[in-house]
Design an enzyme around this catalytic site. Structure first.
Site, short mmCIF file in Angstrom:
data_model
loop_
_atom_site.label_atom_id
_atom_site.label_comp_id
_atom_site.label_asym_id
_atom_site.label_seq_id
_atom_site.Cartn_x
_atom_site.Cartn_y
_atom_site.Cartn_z
CD GLU A 6 -4.02 0.08 -3.72
OE1 GLU A 6 -3.06 0.11 -2.93
OE2 GLU A 6 -5.20 -0.10 -3.36
CB CYS B 89 -0.95 0.01 1.20
SG CYS B 89 -0.13 0.21 2.79
#
Length: 498
Positions: A382, A280
């Site tokens: 993402e 992340c």
């Protein structure tokens, strides 16, 4: 085929009913199966934690810390076995797995300071013969839901601190790579943790919903994708639970014209392609201020991407392993397809990578796009894979507008020699974690980790000082002992020191 159990009340408990396969991402083979808990199994863990709480909350913080000291030692002694399990089920390289564990151990070290971090505040004589103090008290039964990409580190963000604060914990790890998580939890039990204080229950959405809906569970901590983070936050808070839910990211690195380009390229290589981009905090967008720095970046980074050493994660000396599942591999390839279709310039293409001897593994090679624009899905989404996008802008202000306009605000960094530019960037960027010539600005364990915007749902960040606040409730106590023979008339006005 082996079956991976739950850990409830200090004992291994076999799965009951449904299960899911666990794969070796380097070979594509299913190596074991993990039980997916039903609500009855989850209730066993909740009951065990609830039963253990009264005695554990009254255990002195120093004794809790002593268990953590022993736990830290056991983690270091079993480092190689833990790293091998991570690599076999996640796919990351052994060196990366060891690094993950070491960052997790830092959080255990912070938890060892329980007697200090749980000290309240004391004020004497706030009024005549009146003293006041605050007390940090545990919440009760709390739970954590953790992702596949850090099966050791992220759980260690949560339960060591929650436990030394006096809570009992239920961990629901990712069902994709549960073995290292289970081993680490068993090491904590070996360190002397009483039964029921930590329970590990494997499962999927049914297990998550059981935790959300259980009235005995007072707080939830989550790390994962933004849609699930938002779901857990919404469903948990409406039931009166305390929730911190960390979601997705799209992390930008700004390269100024004066950047130390050689060091910036080395940093970008590790930040974009380390752990196959399944972080992340991975850098997935390089924002180049001016065509000159963008062209120079492409010239320098392409040979390094093409030279990446990629193979089975359990081998030594590699830069990158496979993605965690076939579905993850196919998703990343789909994003690369979309980038090409939407007009980005594909400079390095990792879609056709084949690793000799591991032809069925879930591999994607390092990929680089140039001339990416903010309307492309490879920019907005993402990707969670080894894909780096280059966006070209004309000024630092334009770069900051680009970053501030994105829905995510997890991490970012700037490469520059200009202190004024760095200061402006740190002050004005709307992102929770910022690096200056540091590509992965993950805070050390005695600070706290968390993003802004749709990267975090909740008021408190993970681990560190915010973790203490999350896992405790503050009680303010005011105490008065008047002189034995004194007598005071009743006061009807609101009391004050005026």
């Amino acid at each position: 085929m082996s079956h991976i159990p739950h850990l409830i009340n200090g004992e291994r408990v076999a799965g009951n009913g449904r299960s899911a396969p666990v794969y070796n991402p380097s070979t594509g083979d299913s190596t074991s199966a993990v039980g997916l808990a039903d609500r009855a199994t989850m209730q066993l863990a909740i009951d065990a934690a609830k039963a253990a709480f009264p005695a554990w909350r009254n255990t002195p913080p120093a004794k809790r810390a002593q268990i953590m000291f022993r736990f830290r030692e056991l983690l270091e002694q079993n480092e190689n076995e833990i790293a091998a399990l991570i690599s076999a089920e996640h796919g990351k390289t052994l060196e990366d797995a060891v690094g993950e564990l070491k960052r997790g151990i830092e959080n255990v070290e912070f938890a060892c300071a329980a007697p200090d971090i749980l000290k309240g505040e004391y004020s004497r004589n706030v009024g005549p013969n009146i003293d006041a103090w605050t007390d940090l008290q545990p919440i009760g039964v709390v739970a954590g839901i953790t992702p596949f990409n850090f099966p050791a580190m992220v759980p260690l963000w949560m339960y060591p601190l929650a436990i030394v604060c006096g809570n009992c914990f239920i961990l629901k790890p990712s069902e994709r790579d549960p073995s290292s998580t289970l081993l680490i939890a068993e090491l904590l039990n070996q360190a002397g943790l009483p039964k029921g204080v930590l329970n590990v229950v494997n499962g999927d959405k049914d297990a998550v919903d059981a935790l959300i809906e259980a009235p005995e569970v007072k707080a939830l901590s989550f790390v994962g994708s933004t849609p699930i983070a938002e779901y857990i936050y919404s469903e948990g808070t409406k039931r009166g639970k305390r929730v911190q839910a960390l979601g997705g990211a799209k992390n930008h690195a700004v390269l100024m014209p004066d950047a130390d380009l050689d060091n910036a390229v080395s940093a970008l290589m590790g930040a974009a392609y380390g752990s196959c981009g399944e972080r992340c905090m991975a850098i997935s967008v390089a924002v180049c201020v001016g065509d000159q720095i963008a062209d120079a970046l492409v010239e320098k980074i392409v040979p390094q991407i093409q030279a990446l050493k990629i193979g089975a994660g359990t081998s030594c000396g590699l830069d990158m392993g496979p993605l965690v599942t076939a579905a993850a591999r196919d998703k990343v390839k789909g994003y690369i397809d979309a980038g090409v279709a939407q007009g980005a310039k594909l400079v390095v293409d990792g879609r056709d990578l084949v690793v000799p001897g591991n032809e069925n593994g879930f591999f994607v090679g390092g990929t680089l796009f140039d001339r990416v624009t903010p309307d492309m899905t490879i920019y907005t989404d993402e990707i969670f894979g080894p894909v780096l996008c280059i966006v070209r802008v004309g000024s630092l202000e334009e770069a900051m507008q680009l970053i501030n306009g994105h829905e995510y605000g997890n991490g970012t960094c700037i490469f520059t020699r200009d202190g004024e530019a760095a200061r402006l960037f740190c002050d004005e960027i709307e992102v929770g974690m910022v690096g200056v010539n540091v590509p992965l600005p993950v805070p050390v364990a005695y600070h706290s980790f968390g993003g802004w915007k749709r990267s975090l749902f909740g008021d408190l960040h993970a681990y560190g000082p915010d973790g203490v606040r999350f896992y405790t409730r503050k009680k303010a106590i005011t105490q008065r002992w008047p002189a034995r023979k004194s007598h005071e008339a009743a006061q009807f006005a609101f009391p004050s020191n005026g």
